[in-house]
Write a protein that holds these residues in place. Sequence first.
Motif, PDB file in Angstrom:
ATOM      1  N   ALA A  26       6.053  -2.718  -2.846  1.00  0.00           N
ATOM      2  CA  ALA A  26       6.918  -2.105  -1.822  1.00  0.00           C
ATOM      3  C   ALA A  26       8.145  -1.404  -2.406  1.00  0.00           C
ATOM      4  CB  ALA A  26       7.365  -3.178  -0.826  1.00  0.00           C
ATOM      5  N   GLY A  27       8.329  -1.485  -3.708  1.00  0.00           N
ATOM      6  CA  GLY A  27       9.510  -0.890  -4.328  1.00  0.00           C
ATOM      7  C   GLY A  27       9.245   0.539  -4.780  1.00  0.00           C
ATOM      8  N   ARG A  28       9.597   0.828  -6.041  1.00  0.00           N
ATOM      9  CA  ARG A  28       9.465   2.219  -6.523  1.00  0.00           C
ATOM     10  C   ARG A  28       8.014   2.690  -6.516  1.00  0.00           C
ATOM     11  NH1 ARG A  28      14.703   2.943  -8.000  1.00  0.00           N
ATOM     12  NH2 ARG A  28      15.664   1.139  -8.955  1.00  0.00           N
ATOM     13  N   ALA A  29       7.070   1.761  -6.677  1.00  0.00           N
ATOM     14  CA  ALA A  29       5.650   2.155  -6.677  1.00  0.00           C
ATOM     15  C   ALA A  29       5.278   2.768  -5.333  1.00  0.00           C
ATOM     16  CB  ALA A  29       4.772   0.931  -6.946  1.00  0.00           C
ATOM     17  N   TYR A  30       5.822   2.220  -4.264  1.00  0.00           N
ATOM     18  CA  TYR A  30       5.530   2.764  -2.923  1.00  0.00           C
ATOM     19  C   TYR A  30       6.071   4.192  -2.824  1.00  0.00           C
ATOM     20  CZ  TYR A  30       5.638   3.332   2.168  1.00  0.00           C
ATOM     21  OH  TYR A  30       5.465   3.805   3.451  1.00  0.00           O
ATOM     22  N   ALA A  31       7.305   4.382  -3.265  1.00  0.00           N
ATOM     23  CA  ALA A  31       7.905   5.723  -3.183  1.00  0.00           C
ATOM     24  C   ALA A  31       7.065   6.731  -3.962  1.00  0.00           C
ATOM     25  CB  ALA A  31       9.334   5.681  -3.719  1.00  0.00           C
ATOM     26  N   ALA A  32       6.545   6.297  -5.094  1.00  0.00           N
ATOM     27  CA  ALA A  32       5.797   7.222  -5.951  1.00  0.00           C
ATOM     28  C   ALA A  32       4.399   7.511  -5.425  1.00  0.00           C
ATOM     29  CB  ALA A  32       5.707   6.644  -7.367  1.00  0.00           C
ATOM     30  N   ARG A  33       3.792   6.530  -4.735  1.00  0.00           N
ATOM     31  CA  ARG A  33       2.352   6.648  -4.448  1.00  0.00           C
ATOM     32  C   ARG A  33       1.993   6.674  -2.962  1.00  0.00           C
ATOM     33  NH1 ARG A  33      -1.598   7.950  -7.562  1.00  0.00           N
ATOM     34  NH2 ARG A  33      -2.950   6.246  -6.878  1.00  0.00           N
ATOM     35  N   ARG A  34       2.962   6.542  -2.077  1.00  0.00           N
ATOM     36  CA  ARG A  34       2.612   6.347  -0.660  1.00  0.00           C
ATOM     37  C   ARG A  34       1.869   7.530  -0.044  1.00  0.00           C
ATOM     38  NH1 ARG A  34       6.150   9.180   2.701  1.00  0.00           N
ATOM     39  NH2 ARG A  34       5.313   8.116   4.536  1.00  0.00           N
ATOM     40  N   ASN A  35       2.050   8.702  -0.603  1.00  0.00           N
ATOM     41  CA  ASN A  35       1.362   9.868  -0.026  1.00  0.00           C
ATOM     42  C   ASN A  35      -0.080   9.998  -0.496  1.00  0.00           C
ATOM     43  OD1 ASN A  35       3.240  10.865   1.722  1.00  0.00           O
ATOM     44  ND2 ASN A  35       4.378  11.917   0.093  1.00  0.00           N
ATOM     45  N   HIS A  36      -0.472   9.166  -1.461  1.00  0.00           N
ATOM     46  CA  HIS A  36      -1.851   9.239  -1.962  1.00  0.00           C
ATOM     47  C   HIS A  36      -2.765   8.447  -1.043  1.00  0.00           C
ATOM     48  CE1 HIS A  36      -1.090  11.046  -6.012  1.00  0.00           C
ATOM     49  NE2 HIS A  36       0.131  10.742  -5.602  1.00  0.00           N
ATOM     50  N   ALA A  73      13.670  -0.218  -2.826  1.00  0.00           N
ATOM     51  CA  ALA A  73      12.777  -0.249  -1.648  1.00  0.00           C
ATOM     52  C   ALA A  73      13.188   0.775  -0.589  1.00  0.00           C
ATOM     53  CB  ALA A  73      12.773  -1.647  -1.040  1.00  0.00           C
ATOM     54  N   GLU A  74      14.063   1.708  -0.967  1.00  0.00           N
ATOM     55  CA  GLU A  74      14.618   2.633   0.039  1.00  0.00           C
ATOM     56  C   GLU A  74      13.529   3.333   0.853  1.00  0.00           C
ATOM     57  OE1 GLU A  74      17.173   5.619  -1.613  1.00  0.00           O
ATOM     58  OE2 GLU A  74      17.301   6.714   0.302  1.00  0.00           O
ATOM     59  N   LYS A  75      12.509   3.832   0.179  1.00  0.00           N
ATOM     60  CA  LYS A  75      11.493   4.620   0.876  1.00  0.00           C
ATOM     61  C   LYS A  75      10.726   3.746   1.887  1.00  0.00           C
ATOM     62  CE  LYS A  75       9.619   8.327   1.818  1.00  0.00           C
ATOM     63  NZ  LYS A  75      10.427   9.203   2.650  1.00  0.00           N
ATOM     64  N   PHE A  76      10.358   2.554   1.442  1.00  0.00           N
ATOM     65  CA  PHE A  76       9.610   1.669   2.349  1.00  0.00           C
ATOM     66  C   PHE A  76      10.479   1.280   3.555  1.00  0.00           C
ATOM     67  CE2 PHE A  76       7.932  -2.355   3.913  1.00  0.00           C
ATOM     68  CZ  PHE A  76       6.610  -1.996   4.126  1.00  0.00           C
ATOM     69  N   ILE A  77      11.739   0.964   3.265  1.00  0.00           N
ATOM     70  CA  ILE A  77      12.657   0.595   4.359  1.00  0.00           C
ATOM     71  C   ILE A  77      12.778   1.761   5.345  1.00  0.00           C
ATOM     72  CG2 ILE A  77      15.082   0.065   4.891  1.00  0.00           C
ATOM     73  CD1 ILE A  77      15.135  -1.434   2.139  1.00  0.00           C
ATOM     74  N   ASP A  78      12.888   2.973   4.811  1.00  0.00           N
ATOM     75  CA  ASP A  78      12.957   4.159   5.690  1.00  0.00           C
ATOM     76  C   ASP A  78      11.764   4.201   6.631  1.00  0.00           C
ATOM     77  OD1 ASP A  78      15.187   5.029   4.420  1.00  0.00           O
ATOM     78  OD2 ASP A  78      14.280   6.801   3.494  1.00  0.00           O
ATOM     79  N   GLU A  79      10.580   3.942   6.086  1.00  0.00           N
ATOM     80  CA  GLU A  79       9.365   4.059   6.912  1.00  0.00           C
ATOM     81  C   GLU A  79       9.371   3.035   8.034  1.00  0.00           C
ATOM     82  OE1 GLU A  79       7.364   6.635   6.750  1.00  0.00           O
ATOM     83  OE2 GLU A  79       8.573   7.325   5.082  1.00  0.00           O
ATOM     84  N   VAL A  80       9.831   1.822   7.724  1.00  0.00           N
ATOM     85  CA  VAL A  80       9.900   0.808   8.781  1.00  0.00           C
ATOM     86  C   VAL A  80      10.870   1.280   9.878  1.00  0.00           C
ATOM     87  CG1 VAL A  80      10.509  -1.593   9.307  1.00  0.00           C
ATOM     88  CG2 VAL A  80       9.251  -1.059   7.205  1.00  0.00           C
ATOM     89  N   PHE A  81      11.966   1.931   9.467  1.00  0.00           N
ATOM     90  CA  PHE A  81      12.921   2.423  10.465  1.00  0.00           C
ATOM     91  C   PHE A  81      12.399   3.669  11.206  1.00  0.00           C
ATOM     92  CE2 PHE A  81      16.030  -0.395   8.414  1.00  0.00           C
ATOM     93  CZ  PHE A  81      16.618  -0.936   9.552  1.00  0.00           C
TER      94      PHE A  81
END
Length: 412
Positions: A26-36, A73-81
Motif C-alpha cells: 500500500a506504500g510507494r509500490a501502490y503509487a508506482a504500479r496502481r495503474n497497471h 502511502a499518500e497515493k493509496f490514502i488519496d484513493e480511499v478519500f
Amino acid sequence: MSSLFSTWPATRAAGLARLDGFLPHAGRAYAARRNHAVVAPTVSGLSPYLRRRMVTEREVLASVLARHGETAAEKFIDEVFWRAHFKGRLEGQPEIWTRYQTALVQGQAALDRDPALARRYADAVAGRTGIDALDAWVGELEATGYLHNHARMWFASIWTHTLGLPWALGAAFMHARLLDGDPAANTLSWRWVVGLHTPGKTYLARADNIARYTEGRFQPKGLASDAPPLEEPPFAETWASAALDLTPPEGPVLLLITEEDLHPESLLPADAAVAAIQVVDAVEMQGRPRSDLVRAFTNEALDDVAARVRLIWPDRPVHRGPLDADTLAPAASAAGVSTVVTAYAPVGPTRERLDVLAPQLAARGVTIKRLARRYDALTWPHGRGGFFGLKKRIPRLLDQLDLRPNAQPTLL
Ligand SMILES: Cc1cc2nc3c(=O)[nH]c(=O)nc-3n(C[C@H](O)[C@H](O)[C@H](O)COP(=O)(O)OP(=O)(O)OC[C@H]3O[C@@H](n4cnc5c(N)ncnc54)[C@H](O)[C@@H]3O)c2cc1C
C-alpha cells in the motif's frame, strides 16, 4: 489473465485478511504500479468490503498509516478519500442520481428508436464488439464482479466515445455486475468520463495507453480519437447540506442493518440498549436488479453480519426480512421499542426505500433514527468542489479522525 482476484468471500474476516495481505503493497509500490491492470497485487481488492462497510475506511486508513506513514502511502490514502469525495458529492447534489435515472430512460428510448444503436448495444453487453479489450472486460466483469480501475475507465470511454452508446446504460450495466457497485462511485465516474463531472473535461482511452498498462495484453484497434463532452443544464439545488445525526440513541432500540453499513459494532456505542436486531434484504434499484454474483455476495455479507451481531448482542432476537413497514412495525412492537436505529444510508436505492418507510412507520408509532458516522460528517462537505479541495485537507482530516498513530485527537 482472467481476473486480478479469484475469490471474494463475503465476510468481514475475509475483508480484514485482504487488507492484511495488501498492506505491504500500500506504500510507494501502490503509487508506482496502481495503474497497471495486471495480475500482481497492484491494488487492494477492498472495494466490495468498503462499499458495504464490512471493513471501514477508518480501519483501512489506520492500518495503512501505521504501516507506511502518510508520505509513502499518500497515493493509496488519496484513493480511499476519492470514495468520500464521490459520496459527498452525491449527498450534496442528489439531483445527479435522479438525472441518472432520467438518462437511463432516455438511453433505453434511444435503443428502441434506433435499431443500429440497439445492435451495437447488444454486441457490447454480449462482449462481441470485436474490440479485444472491451470484449474481454465484459467477460471478466460477468465472471468475477470486478474490474481494475483503469479497465473501468477504458471500458466507459470505449462504450461512450468509440461505440457512441448512451453512458447511463453503460453505468447501469457495470453497476449491476460490480461486487462494489455503488451509486456514487459508479455514477460519478461515468459522468467524469463523458465530461459531466468536471464540465467539459472527458476521458479518452487510447490504444497505446491500454497496451502499456495491460503490459501488452490488449492492443485495441479503431478507438475514437476524440471525446466531445456532454452538456447538461445547471442543477436546481446548489447544495443540500444534510444535518447528520451523530448522537447515539438513548433508550432501547431495534437495530436495523442494511447493506449500506455492515459494521454496527463501530456505529453504536458498546453499551447501546439494543433490544432486537433486524437484518434486511438488499434493496435493488427499480427495474435494474443486480447480477446473481452480486446478489450472492450481498446475501452472504448479510448472513455474516447476522452471525456477528449474535455474538455481540447475545440473547437478542436477530431476524432477516424485507425492508418494509409490515415487517418492522411488528418487530419493534415485539421488542417493546418505538425507535428503530439504522446507519444513515447515502443516496441510492436503500435510502429511497427508507424515505418511503419512515412516514409509514411513524404512522404506526415507530421512529427511524438514522445515525451517521463522524467520518462521513467530516468528509462529505468536501464533495462540493474538486478533489483537490478535499486532498489538501487530508492531513487535518487524519488528525480529526484520530487516525494517525499516537495522534492527539482534535475537536471537530
Ligand atoms: C467507470 C468507473 C466505475 C466505477 N464504479 C465504482 C463502483 O461502483 N464502486 C466503487 O467502489 N468504485 C468504483 N469505481 C472506482 C474504482 O475503480 C474502484 O473503487 C476500484 O477499482 C476498486 O478496486 P480496489 O479496491 O482494488 O481499489 P484500490 O486501488 O485498492 O483503492 C482502495 C479503495 O479506494 C477507493 N477507490 C479507489 N479508487 C477510487 C476511485 N477512482 N473512485 C472512488 N473510490 C476509489 C475504493 O473504495 C477502493 O477499494 C469506478 C471507477 C470507474 C472509472
